[in-house]
Design a protein around this motif. Sequence first.
Motif, PDB file in Angstrom:
ATOM      1  N   GLU A 194       0.915  -1.184   0.131  1.00 59.37           N
ATOM      2  CA  GLU A 194       0.103  -0.001   0.089  1.00 59.37           C
ATOM      3  C   GLU A 194       0.761   1.248   0.033  1.00 59.37           C
ATOM      4  N   ALA A 195       0.264   2.435  -0.483  1.00 60.57           N
ATOM      5  CA  ALA A 195       1.065   3.779  -0.386  1.00 60.57           C
ATOM      6  C   ALA A 195       0.226   4.590   0.747  1.00 60.57           C
ATOM      7  N   PRO A 196       1.008   5.424   1.641  1.00 59.53           N
ATOM      8  CA  PRO A 196       0.651   6.293   2.691  1.00 59.53           C
ATOM      9  C   PRO A 196      -0.623   7.196   2.164  1.00 59.53           C
ATOM     10  N   ASP A 197      -1.451   7.470   3.204  1.00 60.83           N
ATOM     11  CA  ASP A 197      -2.513   8.455   2.708  1.00 60.83           C
ATOM     12  C   ASP A 197      -2.045   9.838   2.989  1.00 60.83           C
ATOM     13  N   LYS A 198      -1.117  10.038   3.984  1.00 61.37           N
ATOM     14  CA  LYS A 198      -0.602  11.449   4.036  1.00 61.37           C
ATOM     15  C   LYS A 198      -0.103  12.000   3.110  1.00 61.37           C
ATOM     16  N   LEU A 199      -0.239  13.391   2.804  1.00 57.61           N
ATOM     17  CA  LEU A 199       0.372  14.199   1.816  1.00 57.61           C
ATOM     18  C   LEU A 199       1.760  14.165   1.988  1.00 57.61           C
ATOM     19  N   THR A 200       2.698  14.222   1.015  1.00 59.67           N
ATOM     20  CA  THR A 200       4.206  14.382   1.099  1.00 59.67           C
ATOM     21  C   THR A 200       4.372  16.003   0.558  1.00 59.67           C
ATOM     22  N   ARG A 201       5.560  16.420   1.082  1.00 55.17           N
ATOM     23  CA  ARG A 201       6.134  17.715   0.582  1.00 55.17           C
ATOM     24  C   ARG A 201       7.522  17.579   0.510  1.00 55.17           C
ATOM     25  N   ILE A 202       7.922  17.739  -0.811  1.00 57.40           N
ATOM     26  CA  ILE A 202       9.361  17.507  -1.217  1.00 57.40           C
ATOM     27  C   ILE A 202      10.022  18.791  -1.824  1.00 57.40           C
ATOM     28  N   ASP A 203      11.056  19.318  -1.343  1.00 54.42           N
ATOM     29  CA  ASP A 203      11.768  20.528  -1.912  1.00 54.42           C
ATOM     30  C   ASP A 203      12.994  20.037  -2.837  1.00 54.42           C
ATOM     31  N   GLY A 204      13.128  20.221  -4.306  1.00 50.93           N
ATOM     32  CA  GLY A 204      14.053  19.486  -4.897  1.00 50.93           C
ATOM     33  C   GLY A 204      14.128  20.210  -6.114  1.00 50.93           C
ATOM     34  N   THR A 205      14.935  19.379  -6.918  1.00 52.52           N
ATOM     35  CA  THR A 205      15.354  20.065  -8.371  1.00 52.52           C
ATOM     36  C   THR A 205      14.753  18.987  -9.401  1.00 52.52           C
ATOM     37  N   ILE A 206      14.284  19.425 -10.607  1.00 52.00           N
ATOM     38  CA  ILE A 206      13.718  18.620 -11.651  1.00 52.00           C
ATOM     39  C   ILE A 206      14.879  18.190 -12.556  1.00 52.00           C
ATOM     40  N   THR A 207      15.161  16.962 -12.646  1.00 46.38           N
ATOM     41  CA  THR A 207      16.393  16.340 -13.230  1.00 46.38           C
ATOM     42  C   THR A 207      15.913  15.930 -14.730  1.00 46.38           C
ATOM     43  N   GLU A 208      14.700  15.712 -15.039  1.00 42.45           N
ATOM     44  CA  GLU A 208      14.253  15.325 -16.194  1.00 42.45           C
ATOM     45  C   GLU A 208      12.828  15.336 -16.359  1.00 42.45           C
ATOM     46  N   CYS A 220      14.601  15.190  -7.808  1.00 41.38           N
ATOM     47  CA  CYS A 220      15.649  14.738  -6.794  1.00 41.38           C
ATOM     48  C   CYS A 220      15.516  15.938  -5.582  1.00 41.38           C
ATOM     49  N   SER A 221      15.536  15.197  -4.360  1.00 43.41           N
ATOM     50  CA  SER A 221      15.590  16.030  -3.285  1.00 43.41           C
ATOM     51  C   SER A 221      16.522  16.986  -3.028  1.00 43.41           C
ATOM     52  N   SER A 222      16.071  18.053  -2.633  1.00 38.40           N
ATOM     53  CA  SER A 222      17.273  19.100  -2.053  1.00 38.40           C
ATOM     54  C   SER A 222      18.416  18.654  -1.008  1.00 38.40           C
ATOM     55  N   ALA A 223      17.512  17.862  -0.304  1.00 35.06           N
ATOM     56  CA  ALA A 223      18.546  17.356   1.234  1.00 35.06           C
ATOM     57  C   ALA A 223      19.385  16.197   0.945  1.00 35.06           C
ATOM     58  N   ASP A 224      18.967  15.377  -0.330  1.00 39.50           N
ATOM     59  CA  ASP A 224      19.633  14.311  -0.906  1.00 39.50           C
ATOM     60  C   ASP A 224      19.489  14.053  -2.262  1.00 39.50           C
ATOM     61  N   ALA A 225      20.665  14.587  -2.911  1.00 37.62           N
ATOM     62  CA  ALA A 225      20.367  14.538  -4.578  1.00 37.62           C
ATOM     63  C   ALA A 225      19.961  13.019  -4.939  1.00 37.62           C
ATOM     64  N   ASP A 226      20.578  11.881  -4.175  1.00 41.93           N
ATOM     65  CA  ASP A 226      20.245  10.495  -4.557  1.00 41.93           C
ATOM     66  C   ASP A 226      18.845  10.040  -4.223  1.00 41.93           C
ATOM     67  N   GLU A 253      11.023  23.303 -16.249  1.00 44.75           N
ATOM     68  CA  GLU A 253      12.162  22.970 -16.875  1.00 44.75           C
ATOM     69  C   GLU A 253      13.129  22.371 -16.076  1.00 44.75           C
ATOM     70  N   VAL A 254      13.983  21.471 -16.846  1.00 40.76           N
ATOM     71  CA  VAL A 254      15.108  20.642 -16.166  1.00 40.76           C
ATOM     72  C   VAL A 254      16.019  21.906 -15.165  1.00 40.76           C
ATOM     73  N   ASN A 255      16.569  21.536 -14.258  1.00 36.28           N
ATOM     74  CA  ASN A 255      17.271  22.249 -13.211  1.00 36.28           C
ATOM     75  C   ASN A 255      16.338  23.063 -12.393  1.00 36.28           C
ATOM     76  N   ASP A 256      15.031  23.382 -12.686  1.00 37.97           N
ATOM     77  CA  ASP A 256      14.035  24.227 -11.916  1.00 37.97           C
ATOM     78  C   ASP A 256      14.206  23.729 -10.475  1.00 37.97           C
ATOM     79  N   GLU A 257      14.396  24.592  -9.651  1.00 36.81           N
ATOM     80  CA  GLU A 257      14.021  24.198  -8.313  1.00 36.81           C
ATOM     81  C   GLU A 257      12.530  24.376  -7.637  1.00 36.81           C
ATOM     82  N   VAL A 258      11.819  23.462  -7.329  1.00 37.22           N
ATOM     83  CA  VAL A 258      10.533  23.381  -7.199  1.00 37.22           C
ATOM     84  C   VAL A 258      10.348  22.895  -5.604  1.00 37.22           C
ATOM     85  N   VAL A 259       8.994  23.093  -5.181  1.00 32.33           N
ATOM     86  CA  VAL A 259       8.328  22.407  -4.153  1.00 32.33           C
ATOM     87  C   VAL A 259       7.067  21.530  -4.615  1.00 32.33           C
TER      88      VAL A 259
END
Length: 454
Positions: A194-208, A220-226, A253-259
């Motif tokens: 199953e997948a969790p019901d709770k919302l998730t919030r990720i601060d990261g970079t578009i890589t593709e 990819c998350s700003s906290a950990d690029a992997d 676009e690629v390399n955009d920093e987004v939430v």
Amino acid sequence: MIDILVVSRRNAIAMLLGLSLFVAACGGSGEGGVPPGEATGTVALLLTDMPTDDLDEINLNIVEATLIGGEGQQTLFSDADDPIHIDLLHLENFSQPIAFEDVPADVYTKLRLRINNLTLVEYVQDGPDKEYRPALPANGKVDLLHPDGFEVLPGRTLIVELDMDANKSIHVVQTGNSKYRMRPVVFVEFSNTEAPDKLTRIDGTITEIVDSAAGRFVLCSSADADTCIDVSLTTDGCVFDADGIPTEPTALEVNDEVVVIGRYSRMGGDIVLDAIVVEQGPAEQVVGTVNSLPDETGTFLMIDRQGADVLVKLQDGCTQVIGPDGAIVGAGGLEIGQGIEVEGVRIAAEMEGDPATLRAALIIIDGDDAEERVSGTIAEPVDQAASSFFLVTSTTASGGVTVVLEPDATISDFAGNGDQLPGDFADIIDGRAAEAYGELGDDGFFHATAVLVD
């Protein structure tokens, strides 16, 4: 070191100790890497938090997460120089990813966390904020144990949700001046299906960009690029530009920093993120209280936690207002005096002295989920058949109250050496100190959903 015995049940597994964090997988390896040709799966470790009204920030660093068992141990995340910084109170409505990592498919028995720099903050309107740094048990080293083991299946993602209950974990100790004591209480849940019901919030970079028009991309998350995940904008989801105004998915676009805010779902053996909000701007989370209802422009006044006025502006056709049960209620669900959390971009006021405007991408209404707490000493009668016991208290006019455990109530046993272990009714013993959480019923009994026994 503190060991925590994990007893796994599908519905909110009662767990003890530790703070919290998240892991999921996007390639990578454990110590030395996964041997070529070896069957692998993914571990997704999710961090979230139960609310507390006593503090305004609960900050900590996650330094390391390690999976132990099977043929050895696998490092999911490790960075002492650049740890993952988290304010747990921003996770009341969200979960947060810490790392994505592939590990050998096997049965594991332990998840080890290392945390540091716990800082508790109280906002003060007419002076400097108050900060407290309570000591962490075992210098921040926490082991989560599962006696039967939890299995990572080949080609699948095991989701491990750790939910720290800050309200039960942090207590005021009166020692001349008020200081806080940390005694973490955590709930854990495992799922391969199953997948969790709770919302998730990720601060990261578009890589593709996978599909520009449909809003499908790799984040990819700003906290950990992997830590990366496939994102797909839902049909009612919106993209917001740097000024917090709705725009088209093709603007990404690629390399955009987004939430990105959304919910996880499963696609085959993998998990993906179904996004309801994608923000290109300097997005922030603001918690406060509704002080007026939206006018004809969709603007209303909110008072934030620091007592400042904030004008919240709904964006036509895009700002989602979500009720306490997770359902979309719209602007009509807002009421004066409600607690809310607003996600958006803050725009400075044009005139000095006027409040700033927060262009809202998402509003979440607080639920009435505050629990009552009674503490004291267990006394007779202790009735296992009725799942009840008497608690002698100093705050109850009658000198005590009968505590009745609800059917799904959890019992947490804090051993004499400081370890925290799952307990059962056999740990409810005359003379032991205890805390009960729940509510006082019309029948005069305190109906408990959780009991902590010292």
